[in-house]
Design a protein around this motif. Structure first.
Motif, PDB file in Angstrom:
ATOM      1  N   GLU A  73       1.439   6.629  -6.868  1.00 40.21           N
ATOM      2  CA  GLU A  73       0.586   7.689  -6.993  1.00 40.21           C
ATOM      3  C   GLU A  73       1.084   9.152  -6.888  1.00 40.21           C
ATOM      4  O   GLU A  73       0.815  10.241  -7.794  1.00 40.21           O
ATOM      5  CB  GLU A  73      -0.559   7.602  -6.189  1.00 40.21           C
ATOM      6  CG  GLU A  73      -1.545   6.570  -6.824  1.00 40.21           C
ATOM      7  CD  GLU A  73      -2.710   6.345  -5.873  1.00 40.21           C
ATOM      8  OE1 GLU A  73      -3.363   7.376  -5.333  1.00 40.21           O
ATOM      9  OE2 GLU A  73      -3.066   5.347  -5.584  1.00 40.21           O
ATOM     10  N   ILE A  74       1.749   9.587  -5.957  1.00 37.67           N
ATOM     11  CA  ILE A  74       2.295  10.795  -5.508  1.00 37.67           C
ATOM     12  C   ILE A  74       3.253  11.112  -6.698  1.00 37.67           C
ATOM     13  O   ILE A  74       3.186  12.259  -7.294  1.00 37.67           O
ATOM     14  CB  ILE A  74       2.907  10.967  -4.269  1.00 37.67           C
ATOM     15  CG1 ILE A  74       1.927  10.944  -3.324  1.00 37.67           C
ATOM     16  CG2 ILE A  74       3.729  12.207  -4.083  1.00 37.67           C
ATOM     17  CD1 ILE A  74       2.528  10.803  -1.825  1.00 37.67           C
ATOM     18  N   ASP A  75       4.249  10.159  -7.056  1.00 40.52           N
ATOM     19  CA  ASP A  75       5.187  10.448  -7.928  1.00 40.52           C
ATOM     20  C   ASP A  75       4.542  10.868  -9.331  1.00 40.52           C
ATOM     21  O   ASP A  75       4.805  11.789 -10.201  1.00 40.52           O
ATOM     22  CB  ASP A  75       5.932   9.364  -8.255  1.00 40.52           C
ATOM     23  CG  ASP A  75       7.362   9.656  -9.142  1.00 40.52           C
ATOM     24  OD1 ASP A  75       7.993  10.616  -8.996  1.00 40.52           O
ATOM     25  OD2 ASP A  75       7.793   8.497  -9.905  1.00 40.52           O
TER      26      ASP A  75
ATOM     27  N   GLU B 110       2.962  14.312  -9.465  1.00 41.95           N
ATOM     28  CA  GLU B 110       3.979  15.256  -9.372  1.00 41.95           C
ATOM     29  C   GLU B 110       4.619  15.442 -10.825  1.00 41.95           C
ATOM     30  O   GLU B 110       4.608  16.554 -11.504  1.00 41.95           O
ATOM     31  CB  GLU B 110       5.291  14.876  -8.531  1.00 41.95           C
ATOM     32  CG  GLU B 110       4.747  15.209  -7.003  1.00 41.95           C
ATOM     33  CD  GLU B 110       6.004  14.707  -5.967  1.00 41.95           C
ATOM     34  OE1 GLU B 110       6.903  14.282  -6.569  1.00 41.95           O
ATOM     35  OE2 GLU B 110       5.721  15.281  -4.857  1.00 41.95           O
ATOM     36  N   ARG B 111       4.493  14.408 -11.721  1.00 40.88           N
ATOM     37  CA  ARG B 111       4.929  14.455 -13.004  1.00 40.88           C
ATOM     38  C   ARG B 111       4.013  14.954 -14.046  1.00 40.88           C
ATOM     39  O   ARG B 111       4.350  15.726 -14.833  1.00 40.88           O
ATOM     40  CB  ARG B 111       5.411  12.773 -13.387  1.00 40.88           C
ATOM     41  CG  ARG B 111       6.806  12.553 -13.348  1.00 40.88           C
ATOM     42  CD  ARG B 111       7.155  11.202 -14.064  1.00 40.88           C
ATOM     43  NE  ARG B 111       6.909  10.203 -12.865  1.00 40.88           N
ATOM     44  CZ  ARG B 111       6.489   9.019 -13.235  1.00 40.88           C
ATOM     45  NH1 ARG B 111       6.020   8.750 -14.536  1.00 40.88           N
ATOM     46  NH2 ARG B 111       6.324   8.162 -12.181  1.00 40.88           N
ATOM     47  N   GLN B 112       2.808  15.064 -13.555  1.00 41.09           N
ATOM     48  CA  GLN B 112       1.630  15.473 -14.374  1.00 41.09           C
ATOM     49  C   GLN B 112       1.512  17.007 -14.185  1.00 41.09           C
ATOM     50  O   GLN B 112       0.889  17.730 -14.671  1.00 41.09           O
ATOM     51  CB  GLN B 112       0.204  14.943 -14.060  1.00 41.09           C
ATOM     52  CG  GLN B 112       0.279  13.522 -14.704  1.00 41.09           C
ATOM     53  CD  GLN B 112      -1.179  12.663 -14.273  1.00 41.09           C
ATOM     54  OE1 GLN B 112      -1.657  13.241 -13.549  1.00 41.09           O
ATOM     55  NE2 GLN B 112      -1.435  11.417 -14.707  1.00 41.09           N
ATOM     56  N   SER B 113       1.809  17.433 -13.018  1.00 44.98           N
ATOM     57  CA  SER B 113       1.967  19.021 -12.669  1.00 44.98           C
ATOM     58  C   SER B 113       2.721  19.891 -13.353  1.00 44.98           C
ATOM     59  O   SER B 113       3.783  19.524 -13.921  1.00 44.98           O
ATOM     60  CB  SER B 113       2.196  19.251 -11.111  1.00 44.98           C
ATOM     61  OG  SER B 113       1.351  18.282 -10.442  1.00 44.98           O
TER      62      SER B 113
ATOM     63  N   ARG C 248       0.920  -1.146  -0.043  1.00 39.55           N
ATOM     64  CA  ARG C 248      -0.008  -0.067   0.070  1.00 39.55           C
ATOM     65  C   ARG C 248       0.769   1.239   0.147  1.00 39.55           C
ATOM     66  O   ARG C 248       0.601   2.129  -0.671  1.00 39.55           O
ATOM     67  CB  ARG C 248      -0.851   0.089   1.096  1.00 39.55           C
ATOM     68  CG  ARG C 248      -2.108  -0.917   1.028  1.00 39.55           C
ATOM     69  CD  ARG C 248      -3.128  -0.879   2.141  1.00 39.55           C
ATOM     70  NE  ARG C 248      -2.768  -0.685   3.668  1.00 39.55           N
ATOM     71  CZ  ARG C 248      -2.309  -1.939   4.286  1.00 39.55           C
ATOM     72  NH1 ARG C 248      -2.647  -3.219   3.735  1.00 39.55           N
ATOM     73  NH2 ARG C 248      -2.056  -1.683   5.434  1.00 39.55           N
ATOM     74  N   LEU C 249       1.883   1.051   0.727  1.00 41.40           N
ATOM     75  CA  LEU C 249       2.902   2.463   0.706  1.00 41.40           C
ATOM     76  C   LEU C 249       3.603   2.570  -0.318  1.00 41.40           C
ATOM     77  O   LEU C 249       3.303   3.705  -0.964  1.00 41.40           O
ATOM     78  CB  LEU C 249       4.006   2.051   1.800  1.00 41.40           C
ATOM     79  CG  LEU C 249       5.089   3.299   1.995  1.00 41.40           C
ATOM     80  CD1 LEU C 249       4.444   4.817   2.463  1.00 41.40           C
ATOM     81  CD2 LEU C 249       5.997   2.879   2.855  1.00 41.40           C
ATOM     82  N   ALA C 250       3.939   1.526  -1.162  1.00 39.93           N
ATOM     83  CA  ALA C 250       4.446   1.704  -2.484  1.00 39.93           C
ATOM     84  C   ALA C 250       3.483   2.350  -3.609  1.00 39.93           C
ATOM     85  O   ALA C 250       4.020   2.920  -4.385  1.00 39.93           O
ATOM     86  CB  ALA C 250       4.971   0.265  -2.968  1.00 39.93           C
ATOM     87  N   ALA C 251       2.296   1.597  -3.447  1.00 35.65           N
ATOM     88  CA  ALA C 251       1.364   2.367  -4.255  1.00 35.65           C
ATOM     89  C   ALA C 251       0.951   3.819  -3.984  1.00 35.65           C
ATOM     90  O   ALA C 251       0.942   4.488  -4.966  1.00 35.65           O
ATOM     91  CB  ALA C 251      -0.085   1.287  -4.000  1.00 35.65           C
ATOM     92  N   ALA C 252       1.091   3.999  -2.786  1.00 37.52           N
ATOM     93  CA  ALA C 252       0.742   5.601  -2.615  1.00 37.52           C
ATOM     94  C   ALA C 252       1.855   6.339  -3.158  1.00 37.52           C
ATOM     95  O   ALA C 252       1.508   7.560  -3.606  1.00 37.52           O
ATOM     96  CB  ALA C 252       0.392   5.569  -0.949  1.00 37.52           C
ATOM     97  N   MET C 253       2.937   5.889  -2.868  1.00 34.42           N
ATOM     98  CA  MET C 253       4.148   6.559  -3.301  1.00 34.42           C
ATOM     99  C   MET C 253       4.225   6.596  -4.777  1.00 34.42           C
ATOM    100  O   MET C 253       4.461   7.818  -5.318  1.00 34.42           O
ATOM    101  CB  MET C 253       5.423   6.056  -2.863  1.00 34.42           C
ATOM    102  CG  MET C 253       5.475   6.103  -1.250  1.00 34.42           C
ATOM    103  SD  MET C 253       7.191   5.298  -0.766  1.00 34.42           S
ATOM    104  CE  MET C 253       8.388   5.923  -1.301  1.00 34.42           C
TER     105      MET C 253
END
Length: 112
Positions: free
Chosen positions: A104-106, A109-112, A97-102
């Motif tokens: 998603e965040i990554d 950030e790339r889309q921003s 779950r932590l890896a999936a959340a990280m």
């Protein structure tokens, strides 16, 4: 295995000196003196630590003459291993779950 017994085992292992004694006993049985010397521990202190380990079910003692020898209770170590193994699936799920959340965040950030 009842939870209070497991609690006593972990309490007994919470001290570095007691863990060192368990490590030594994993090799072979030993006397109080043999366990105390490498730790620079006085015999009365070693006896107190060994009592905690014995109450936790991790070691057993046998008195022959004036000498008391301690040995590791292998079944107790199996109990701890089984407990850790049963928790392993939950730990892996949490890390997934932590890896999936990280990830998603990554991606955000790339889309921003």
């Amino acid at each position: 295995m009842q939870q209070p017994t497991l609690d006593r085992m972990f309490l007994a292992l919470s001290d570095p000196g007691r863990r060192a004694m368990v490590e030594r006993l994993s090799l072979r049985p030993a006397t109080v003196k043999q366990l105390a010397e490498p730790l620079g521990m006085r015999l009365p202190s070693a006896v107190k630590h060994l009592k905690v380990l014995e109450e936790g079910g991790l070691v057993a003692s046998r008195k022959r003459g004036r000498e008391r020898t301690f040995r590791l209770q292998v079944e107790a170590m199996r109990t701890i291993g089984e407990w850790a193994h049963s928790r392993e699936a939950a730990w892996h799920a949490a890390f997934d779950r932590l890896a999936a959340a990280m990830q998603e965040i990554d991606e955000e950030e790339r889309q921003s």
